[in-house]
Structure formats: structure tokens, C-alpha cells
Design a protein around this motif. Sequence first.
Motif, PDB file in Angstrom:
ATOM      1  N   UNK A 139     -42.822   5.311  -3.846  1.00  0.00           N
ATOM      2  CA  UNK A 139     -43.708   6.236  -3.124  1.00  0.00           C
ATOM      3  C   UNK A 139     -44.805   5.475  -2.379  1.00  0.00           C
ATOM      4  N   UNK A 140     -44.777   4.169  -2.486  1.00  0.00           N
ATOM      5  CA  UNK A 140     -45.816   3.353  -1.851  1.00  0.00           C
ATOM      6  C   UNK A 140     -45.496   3.078  -0.391  1.00  0.00           C
ATOM      7  N   UNK A 141     -46.524   3.080   0.428  1.00  0.00           N
ATOM      8  CA  UNK A 141     -46.326   2.870   1.858  1.00  0.00           C
ATOM      9  C   UNK A 141     -46.183   1.385   2.200  1.00  0.00           C
ATOM     10  N   UNK A 147     -37.181   6.867   3.257  1.00  0.00           N
ATOM     11  CA  UNK A 147     -37.480   8.299   3.145  1.00  0.00           C
ATOM     12  C   UNK A 147     -36.979   9.049   4.377  1.00  0.00           C
ATOM     13  N   UNK A 165     -47.742  20.781   4.656  1.00  0.00           N
ATOM     14  CA  UNK A 165     -47.872  19.433   4.091  1.00  0.00           C
ATOM     15  C   UNK A 165     -47.766  18.403   5.212  1.00  0.00           C
ATOM     16  N   UNK A 166     -48.482  17.288   5.033  1.00  0.00           N
ATOM     17  CA  UNK A 166     -48.458  16.221   6.056  1.00  0.00           C
ATOM     18  C   UNK A 166     -47.040  15.795   6.415  1.00  0.00           C
ATOM     19  N   UNK A 167     -46.174  15.773   5.391  1.00  0.00           N
ATOM     20  CA  UNK A 167     -44.795  15.357   5.617  1.00  0.00           C
ATOM     21  C   UNK A 167     -44.137  16.239   6.678  1.00  0.00           C
ATOM     22  N   UNK A 179     -44.286   1.937  -6.311  1.00  0.00           N
ATOM     23  CA  UNK A 179     -44.936   3.042  -7.029  1.00  0.00           C
ATOM     24  C   UNK A 179     -43.868   4.067  -7.377  1.00  0.00           C
ATOM     25  N   UNK A 180     -43.698   4.296  -8.663  1.00  0.00           N
ATOM     26  CA  UNK A 180     -42.668   5.221  -9.115  1.00  0.00           C
ATOM     27  C   UNK A 180     -42.823   5.517 -10.589  1.00  0.00           C
ATOM     28  N   UNK A 219     -52.015  -1.275   3.704  1.00  0.00           N
ATOM     29  CA  UNK A 219     -52.880  -0.594   4.671  1.00  0.00           C
ATOM     30  C   UNK A 219     -53.657  -1.598   5.514  1.00  0.00           C
TER      31      UNK A 219
END
Lengths: 284, 150
Positions: free
Chosen positions: A274-276, A208, A222-224, A187-188, A95
Motif C-alpha cells: 500500500x506504500x507509494x 494497482x 474517494x481520492x482513488x 506496507x501491508x 515522497x
Amino acid sequence: MGGVHGFLNFKEENTMKKICFLTALILISVLVLAGCSLGKKEANEVGSLKFVANGEDFAREGFVSKDNWQISFDHVYVNLADIVGYQANPPYDAYEGGKIKFTSEVSLDKVYTMDIAQGDEPSVVGKVENVPVGHYNAISWNMVKGNEGPAKGNVLVLIGKAAKDNKTINFNIKFDQELLVKAGEFIGDERNGIVQEGKEAELEMTFHLDHIFGDFETPADDDLNLGALGFEPFANIADNGQLDIDNQGLKAKLSTSDYGRLTELLFSLPHVGEGHCHVEKIQG
Amino acid sequence: MWGDLLMKRIIILTLFIIILFSPIIAHAHGAKIEYNANMSYELLAKYDSGEPMANAQIIVYAPDDPATPWTKGAADENGRYSFVPDFSKKGMWTIQARYAGHGANINIEIGEEASLAGSTGYTWLQKLIMAASVVWGMIGTALFYTRRKN
């Protein structure tokens, strides 16, 4: 000697000197040997690090887009280069962005064209043997235009079909914007990247595809799904059930807002589990 | 003469050892209070939009065993989760929050200043150097006094 150290006789003075010298020698030897053995142990501890690319079940099994198109992929080609795993210290914060500071790095040097729609598991990109043990808690890679193979001249190629009601569209969508990706820890379900002596660990580059098309199984608010483009804009520019288009074609045929949104969504494609990630354009 | 010299050496060495270990002797007659401050860390997991990650799965990893979760739990409906780490485990603690394909993590350094219980934390090499320094000092002191008294 007698003038200064006149209280000791010559024999006693020599004995004291010998004791002094021997003690110092023993202490120095012990410390040097201890230091050497410590360094040797650390240098000898190695394992292996495997890099994988993962399109997840979205790429391998297909999915239903947010606007109810059943999408399946024959191929999802992505060109990867300059892949580096790091023992980052401090841990990298995607970030905040910036440089990855590290104590150890492991890299793959070639350009790899991966088809992440194949198989049942993440695709193995490459493996490096005899890497120092430790936690590889950061990764960076480039998404580049391929010089050869099925994704030549492009970064990402999506080949498959989408079906809704009685319509089927065969698509071949090509993107050519090169990207630099930097990320922290995976992240998983399990923690990745921990290399132990004689053992293998894994670092994953995750993509993704649901970020572009949305996911019918995820709530619409959802944001997605709020951010995703869906498949309808692509269906609208298909010709007789065929959509074979590159980035320039997308820019010309999609609405300005849809093309702008698509360009932004490409930045959200790369993940680490799952991490950005921190994603930058590579200026060509 | 050699008897006197030997006696003086023994007295000097005895005094030196008493001075060296005097804090231990003083403590033997003192009072002692031990405490453990149960400082808890409260985390707030949010999506990029600012919405809380309600009921997110929380996984905490301690620095001594980074591959195995130290504890697992769940955030509340406001994305909040609190835990009390084991302060004897110094180093980088990692906490992950996951929910429905979204994930985030944070790293918290727990070091000496936060360590309110546990051992001194010196490595064996540091201990060896300290011990060697003490021995060397004792020998040097003994030699110094031996020379003057002769």
C-alpha cells in the motif's frame, strides 16, 4: 643503560621489559582476535531474498470499475528490469525522492516479463541466495519495453474483457512509456524484506490497476475514484466490441484531457503493498 | 630493602585503585534521583489530498524486533495517534498507518539523546578496550614508580 636507569640493576630491568612486552602482546592479541571474530560472524550470516510482482486480486480475479464495468483479465503483462533491493540507511522516503542510500544491495539483472493476472498469489520474479542478513527496506525497478515475448515493444499490456449491461468489449491495451520506480518499505499485513540467517524474505512490486479504472466498491468521492479514468473512455473508442490499441492509438483517440489523465495514472500504478513509490519517466 | 620496595608498591597500587574507583565510593554516600520522562510522540496520518486518515490502523515496530509489531492501535477521526516508546530500545522505530488500501509509514530515530532510562549501551568490544586500557595504565604506572624508588 646504567646512566639513565641506574636505580634498577640489569636483571630487574630485563625482567620488567619482558613483563611489559608480554602484557602488550597479550592485550594486542586479544583485541585483534576479538575484532576478527566479530567480522567473521557478520559476514557468515546470510539468507535469501525473493522478489515478487503482484497485481493483487484486481488483476487475478477482476473487479468492477467505478463506472460499473465488470473487468476481467486474461493477461496482465509487465516487463521488469534492474530490480534491486536495498538495506537503505537512512530509510528511503518516496515522497522526497532522490537517491537511495544503502549499506547493502541485492539485484536481479535480467528483463522479466511477468503475467500478474495468473495464479492465486504474487508471481515470483526471481530469488537471490546468500544475501547478507538485515532489513531490505527499499526497492527500485524499471518498467521497460520488452525485447521478446508477449509484451515485446511495450511496458505494460492489459488483455481481457469488460462487460456492462448487454455490451462486452474485448480489449488489448498496450502502454510503452518506460518508468523508473523507487520505493521505501513495503506496507501491508506483514512487514517484508527482513532477511534472517538461513531464512527467506520477500520484496514485492505491487501494481494497482484500480488506479486506472477505479473501484465500484470504494466510495465515489474517494481520492482513488476521483482520480481514476474508469473504463467508459476506453469503451467509447472500441470498434464492434474490440479494442486493440497501443499508446499512439490512445493518444489519437482519447480526448486530450483523458489521455493526459491516463498518462499521469500510469505513474501511480506501481506500489510497494500500500506504500507509494517515486516514479520517473525513462527518456527513450 | 625488598620488604620496603614491596610495601611501597602495594601502597601505590592501593592509592591508584582508590582514585580509579573513587566516584563509586562517593556515590555510596550520596543521594540519587531517578527519572523517566514519558515523552509521547503524536502522529498525524493524512492522505495525499491533506484529508486525515480517520480511524487508520496504526502499527508500531521497535528496532530490536523489526518483524513483530511492538504495539497496534487506531488513529482517531482526525488521523491522530500518540504513543510512548520504550526509550531503552534505541534505533529506528517505524510506524505504519493503513486504511482501505492506502498506507504510509514514518521512521523515528530514538538515540542516546532521547534515551532517558536504561544502561550505558556500550558494546562488549568497547568494554573490553576500556578494561584493557585501565589494566595497561595500572601496569605502566606501577612500573614507573618502581623504577624511581629503586
